[in-house]
Write an enzyme that holds these catalytic residues in place. Structure first.
Site, short mmCIF file in Angstrom:
data_model
loop_
_atom_site.label_atom_id
_atom_site.label_comp_id
_atom_site.label_asym_id
_atom_site.label_seq_id
_atom_site.Cartn_x
_atom_site.Cartn_y
_atom_site.Cartn_z
N GLY A 23 69.45 43.16 57.63
CA GLY A 23 69.13 42.40 56.42
C GLY A 23 70.28 42.46 55.43
O GLY A 23 71.38 42.86 55.77
N ASN A 24 70.04 42.04 54.21
CA ASN A 24 71.06 42.17 53.17
C ASN A 24 70.37 42.39 51.82
O ASN A 24 69.14 42.39 51.74
CB ASN A 24 71.99 40.94 53.15
CG ASN A 24 71.23 39.66 52.87
OD1 ASN A 24 70.68 39.48 51.79
ND2 ASN A 24 71.18 38.77 53.86
#
Ligand code: CTP
Length: 398
Positions: A206-207
């Site tokens: 993810g980020n």
């Protein structure tokens, strides 16, 4: 904005009724005229004397006072907006099927102004299928709903169902009166938040994108009259405007599919999501156990949604991309604009202090396909959203 506006508040019997004391104070301080109607059950939760003192007007409860009939028709016509807050499960159900057994409901049925509802109930009541049907039904009558919050509930449980805070109700009402028509009838699609790419049933790539910027832009677009669809990756953000269509997705591929389903009919497309550029080639069915010291994960490129739209976009469509850069910011952003065939790019630099992921402030530049570059100062994300929407309006309304 709220000066001299006539605001009718209907309170029903929920513990959240105490919040209306603060709201009434805020509204009167802003110069609004406030009148309050309560149901009998509401009087158990909030003293009428406090409300009549703050609103400087008698508080109404009964369909008749002594020999006099309370004129609910006049009240419903007097108001510029009728806010029913807190709205209980019981009153919601009555409103959905036409029951009229008190002054508040009689006023609701005769009101000619916009009606805004702020529900408050326990999580299980809020998620009950009957409540869902009733919410959809009252929405279909043209009423607006202020979404519930998550948090501590009267039962002591934590969950969804808390009524919006007084400040949120206040800013909703402010927005109600600041709505304009620059984008009236324009259909806008916006992506926001991160995407999560599954590695196995418990892990993902993810980020740090919070979705705050995209959500603020979606709300600003709505306030300019646009019909807004927001496609968002996993986020804790919540929309304060229930008229915005929200589609929740997880992965880049899901975001791609949903975006492509909508894109044809849109006038403006804004890609503010931080879409993962790579995704695991295969998702393990079972949790991967740790064995070796190193783990080589094979990744493959995701479909570039912005570039895919850029390749098929019609002349009448306005396409906005985002770029987050750490070096050669301007050069990279102009290159992205060209390669992905966007009409403009909103550039964030990770080198700017207090800007970007997670912050409530942001500092942007907008790069136009004509080579123009406009730089903005560090501002709240809400103000940045206004700048971006104003820029779009200046381009699409020529
Ligand atoms: N974007 C997209 N689909 C992807 C990746 C990015 O639609 N698979 C969009 C983003 O929503 C944003 C723009 O492309 O509007 C820029 O994304 P960014 O990640 O900064 O650029 P990339 O093209 O992925 O290039 P790089 O990561 O090399 O900077």
């Amino acid at each position: 904005m709220l000066k001299d506006k006539k605001i009718l508040i209907g309170i029903t019997g929920s513990i959240a009724a105490y919040k209306i004391i603060s709201l009434t104070r805020l509204l009167v301080k802003e110069g609004a005229e406030v009148r309050v109607i309560l149901t009998k059950a509401a009087t158990d939760f909030v003293p009428t004397l406090v409300l009549s003192t703050l609103s400087k007007k008698p508080v109404l409860q009964d369909l008749s006072i002594s020999d006099e009939w309370a004129n609910h028709v006049e009240l419903g016509r007097w108001a510029d907006v009728f806010l029913i807050a807190p709205l209980t499960c019981n009153t919601l159900a009555k409103m959905s099927c036409g029951i009229c057994d008190n002054l508040l409901l009689a006023t609701y049925y005769s009101a000619t102004c916009p009606i805004v509802l702020a529900p408050a109930m326990d999580e299980d009541m809020w998620h009950h299928p009957a409540t869902k049907i009733n919410v959809d039904k009252v929405k279909s009558f043209g009423n607006s709903i202020i979404n519930v919050n998550s948090g501590e509930l009267a039962s002591g449980l934590i969950g969804e169902g808390r009524m919006a805070e007084p400040e949120e109700l206040f800013s909703y009402l402010q927005n109600q009166f600041s709505k304009s028509s620059e984008l009236l009838g324009k259909s806008v699609l916006i992506t926001a938040g991160p995407t999560f790419e599954a590695i196995d049933p418990v892990r993902f790539i993810g980020n740090h994108s919070s979705g705050k910027m995209g959500f603020a832009i979606a709300e600003e677009l709505y306030l300019k009259g646009a019909i807004v669809t927001l496609i968002t990756g996993p986020t804790n953000e919540k929309l304060n405007i229930s008229e915005i269509k929200r589609i929740d997705v997880v992965s880049a591929d899901e975001m791609f599919q949903h975006t492509m389903n909508f894109v044809d009919d849109c006038d403006i497309i804004i890609m503010s999501a931080a879409v993962a550029d790579y995704t695991p080639i295969a998702v393990a069915k079972e949790k991967v156990k740790k064995k070796e010291n190193e783990w080589n994960l094979q990744l493959t490129k995701t479909k570039d949604i912005l570039a895919s739209i850029g390749a098929i976009k019609k002349h009448r469509q306005f396409l906005v991309g985002f770029a987050l850069e750490t070096n050669n910011e301007q050069e990279n952003a102009f290159q992205k604009l060209k390669i992905k065939n966007a009409d403009c790019i909103v550039l964030n630099s990770l080198n700017d202090k207090n800007a970007g992921f997670g912050y409530n402030t942001n500092k942007i530049s907008i790069l136009d396909k004509s080579g123009e570059k406009i730089e903005f100062n560090l501002k709240s994300k809400r103000e940045v959203a206004r700048d971006i929407v104003s820029f779009i309006i200046s381009k699409v309304n020529v």
